[in-house]
Write a protein that holds these residues in place. Structure first.
Motif, PDB file in Angstrom:
ATOM      1  N   THR A 151      -0.722  29.032 -18.599  1.00  0.00           N
ATOM      2  CA  THR A 151      -0.965  29.361 -17.193  1.00  0.00           C
ATOM      3  C   THR A 151      -0.258  28.359 -16.280  1.00  0.00           C
ATOM      4  OG1 THR A 151      -3.099  30.367 -17.735  1.00  0.00           O
ATOM      5  CG2 THR A 151      -2.758  29.694 -15.451  1.00  0.00           C
ATOM      6  N   LYS A 152      -0.402  27.089 -16.601  1.00  0.00           N
ATOM      7  CA  LYS A 152       0.209  26.026 -15.796  1.00  0.00           C
ATOM      8  C   LYS A 152       1.735  26.067 -15.900  1.00  0.00           C
ATOM      9  CE  LYS A 152      -0.116  20.965 -15.219  1.00  0.00           C
ATOM     10  NZ  LYS A 152       1.189  20.491 -15.722  1.00  0.00           N
ATOM     11  N   ALA A 153       2.249  26.257 -17.120  1.00  0.00           N
ATOM     12  CA  ALA A 153       3.703  26.263 -17.317  1.00  0.00           C
ATOM     13  C   ALA A 153       4.355  27.428 -16.583  1.00  0.00           C
ATOM     14  CB  ALA A 153       4.026  26.329 -18.807  1.00  0.00           C
ATOM     15  N   GLN A 154       3.735  28.626 -16.664  1.00  0.00           N
ATOM     16  CA  GLN A 154       4.317  29.781 -15.974  1.00  0.00           C
ATOM     17  C   GLN A 154       4.274  29.600 -14.467  1.00  0.00           C
ATOM     18  OE1 GLN A 154       5.616  33.220 -17.609  1.00  0.00           O
ATOM     19  NE2 GLN A 154       6.649  32.160 -15.939  1.00  0.00           N
ATOM     20  N   TYR A 155       3.186  29.043 -13.984  1.00  0.00           N
ATOM     21  CA  TYR A 155       3.063  28.741 -12.550  1.00  0.00           C
ATOM     22  C   TYR A 155       4.166  27.781 -12.117  1.00  0.00           C
ATOM     23  CZ  TYR A 155       0.925  27.128  -8.155  1.00  0.00           C
ATOM     24  OH  TYR A 155       0.674  26.814  -6.829  1.00  0.00           O
ATOM     25  N   ARG A 207      -0.192  33.760 -19.015  1.00  0.00           N
ATOM     26  CA  ARG A 207       0.995  33.590 -18.178  1.00  0.00           C
ATOM     27  C   ARG A 207       0.883  34.396 -16.889  1.00  0.00           C
ATOM     28  NH1 ARG A 207       5.556  33.684 -23.096  1.00  0.00           N
ATOM     29  NH2 ARG A 207       4.575  31.981 -24.261  1.00  0.00           N
ATOM     30  N   ILE A 208       0.344  35.604 -16.967  1.00  0.00           N
ATOM     31  CA  ILE A 208       0.139  36.393 -15.749  1.00  0.00           C
ATOM     32  C   ILE A 208      -0.833  35.683 -14.809  1.00  0.00           C
ATOM     33  CG2 ILE A 208      -0.936  38.510 -14.865  1.00  0.00           C
ATOM     34  CD1 ILE A 208       0.397  40.043 -17.074  1.00  0.00           C
ATOM     35  N   ASN A 209      -1.840  35.025 -15.357  1.00  0.00           N
ATOM     36  CA  ASN A 209      -2.770  34.269 -14.517  1.00  0.00           C
ATOM     37  C   ASN A 209      -2.040  33.190 -13.730  1.00  0.00           C
ATOM     38  OD1 ASN A 209      -4.994  35.767 -15.260  1.00  0.00           O
ATOM     39  ND2 ASN A 209      -5.658  34.336 -16.863  1.00  0.00           N
ATOM     40  N   GLY A 210      -1.011  32.601 -14.346  1.00  0.00           N
ATOM     41  CA  GLY A 210      -0.207  31.625 -13.627  1.00  0.00           C
ATOM     42  C   GLY A 210       0.524  32.255 -12.458  1.00  0.00           C
ATOM     43  N   ILE A 211       1.091  33.448 -12.665  1.00  0.00           N
ATOM     44  CA  ILE A 211       1.792  34.172 -11.605  1.00  0.00           C
ATOM     45  C   ILE A 211       0.818  34.585 -10.501  1.00  0.00           C
ATOM     46  CG2 ILE A 211       3.064  36.286 -11.062  1.00  0.00           C
ATOM     47  CD1 ILE A 211       4.743  34.159 -12.466  1.00  0.00           C
ATOM     48  N   LYS A 212      -0.345  35.075 -10.876  1.00  0.00           N
ATOM     49  CA  LYS A 212      -1.336  35.493  -9.875  1.00  0.00           C
ATOM     50  C   LYS A 212      -1.837  34.299  -9.066  1.00  0.00           C
ATOM     51  CE  LYS A 212      -2.938  39.675 -12.201  1.00  0.00           C
ATOM     52  NZ  LYS A 212      -4.061  40.353 -12.902  1.00  0.00           N
ATOM     53  N   GLY A 213      -1.988  33.151  -9.725  1.00  0.00           N
ATOM     54  CA  GLY A 213      -2.369  31.943  -9.003  1.00  0.00           C
ATOM     55  C   GLY A 213      -1.318  31.537  -7.987  1.00  0.00           C
ATOM     56  N   LEU A 214      -0.058  31.677  -8.367  1.00  0.00           N
ATOM     57  CA  LEU A 214       1.054  31.373  -7.465  1.00  0.00           C
ATOM     58  C   LEU A 214       1.061  32.327  -6.268  1.00  0.00           C
ATOM     59  CD1 LEU A 214       3.678  29.622  -7.162  1.00  0.00           C
ATOM     60  CD2 LEU A 214       4.866  31.506  -8.292  1.00  0.00           C
TER      61      LEU A 214
END
Length: 331
Positions: free
Chosen positions: A169-173, A203-210
């Motif tokens: 999550t962090k890496a994708q963000y 990974r999608i959670n990282g994008i949604k957080g962004l």
């Protein structure tokens, strides 16, 4: 005179069939009975040929390396080979045995048939690679704590199960945020992986957080970690994206080729850090994972669980950067 299975059953106060089931790791035996049998085995120093090496070892029987492979992947062999090399290296150091098993073997097998296969091959510990929500048999095996297990890239934790991964999550963000700041992109596409994959969700959670933090709109499409499917989706899109963020390097290569064919030049990011990126003319920024190290640590971890350690989540380091041709010779 050496003791036999009847002596073990008498010492443990159980039936001979119960002793046989415990020694062969068959299901349907209570924890209390298992403890009685194992205590009697050690007290009597009973070591039948088929399990002698297992009972004389702290780490138990063989570790099964279950490689769950999506048939739609292309050029994915590097990841699995690095996983295997890391596991074999750790096993050599620990003086234990690992057995690679590919997921196609288990297709159509019930849980009981899967357990019988592990028992027959004296496999009492597992490292699972590439788990998704589709593999219900392995979900049940983990929940029932039948084996010491380490799961790579999926969030399973209990007393006998650890997970090991980078912080997806962090890496994708981070890589997406970096690309947006570098390009000031307004029209953004995110190509996600397998819709049922745990790593895809993280990974999608990282994008949604962004998106939430920066009040962005990012189109999200699933491309199953497939170079071909990424190529097809980008080629068919009616939008000319400024930035295409990909959840794998293979998808990034597919997106790059489609963009060239359409005559557009978006910034493209990848994920994994595979060697193939070193050979393409365009530098693609990616999340670089050390698959060898992840697997090496996974085998060490399952060995420690066998020795009494409780399961826990483990995160390993990653880097964000590009793969260069000279990197191939420095690994």
């Amino acid at each position: 005179m050496s003791n036999n299975i009847k002596d073990v059953a008498k010492e443990a106060g159980v039936a001979i069939s119960t002793v046989s089931k415990v020694l062969n790791n068959y299901p349907g035996v209570s924890e209390a009975s298992k403890k009685k049998v194992l205590k009697a085995v050690h007290k009597l120093n009973y070591t039948p040929n088929r399990v002698a090496s297992a009972l004389s070892s702290k780490t138990g029987n063989r570790i099964g390396l279950v490689m769950i492979i999506n048939k739609n992947y292309q050029a994915i062999d590097e990841l699995n080979m690095q996983y295997l090399l890391g596991a074999i290296s750790a096993a050599h150091k620990l003086k234990i045995e690992v057995i690679p098993i590919f997921s196609s073997f288990f297709e159509g097998l019930s849980k009981e048939e899967t357990l019988q296969y592990f028992s027959k091959n004296q496999i009492s510990s597992l490292v699972l690679y590439g788990m998704s929500r589709d593999y219900n048999v392995f979900h049940d095996i983990i929940k029932e704590e039948r084996f010491s297990v380490v799961v790579v890239d999926a969030p399973f934790i209990n007393d006998k199960t650890s997970s090991i991964m980078i912080n997806h999550t962090k890496a994708q963000y981070e890589i997406a945020e970096m690309a947006i700041k570098d390009t000031s992109a307004k029209s953004i596409l995110y190509l996600a992986g397998d819709e049922n994959g745990y790593v895809t969700t993280m990974r999608i959670n990282g994008i949604k957080g962004l998106m939430d933090r920066h009040n962005l709109t990012i189109d999200i499409e699933y491309a199953d970690f497939s170079e071909r499917l990424a190529y097809t989706k980008v080629l068919a899109s009616k939008k000319a994206y400024d930035l295409i963020i990909c959840a794998s390097d293979l998808m990034a290569i597919g997106a790059m080729n489609a963009a060239k064919e359409k005559g557009i030049n978006p910034t493209i990011t990848g994920y994994d850090g595979i060697t193939l990126l070193s050979y393409i003319p365009t530098e693609i920024k990616t999340v670089k994972q050390n698959f060898f190290q992840i697997s090496y640590e996974a085998v060490h971890e399952v060995n420690q669980i066998n020795e009494g350690k409780e399961g826990e989540p483990i995160y390993v380091a990653y880097e964000i950067g590009t793969r260069k041709y000279e990197d191939i010779f420095n690994n």
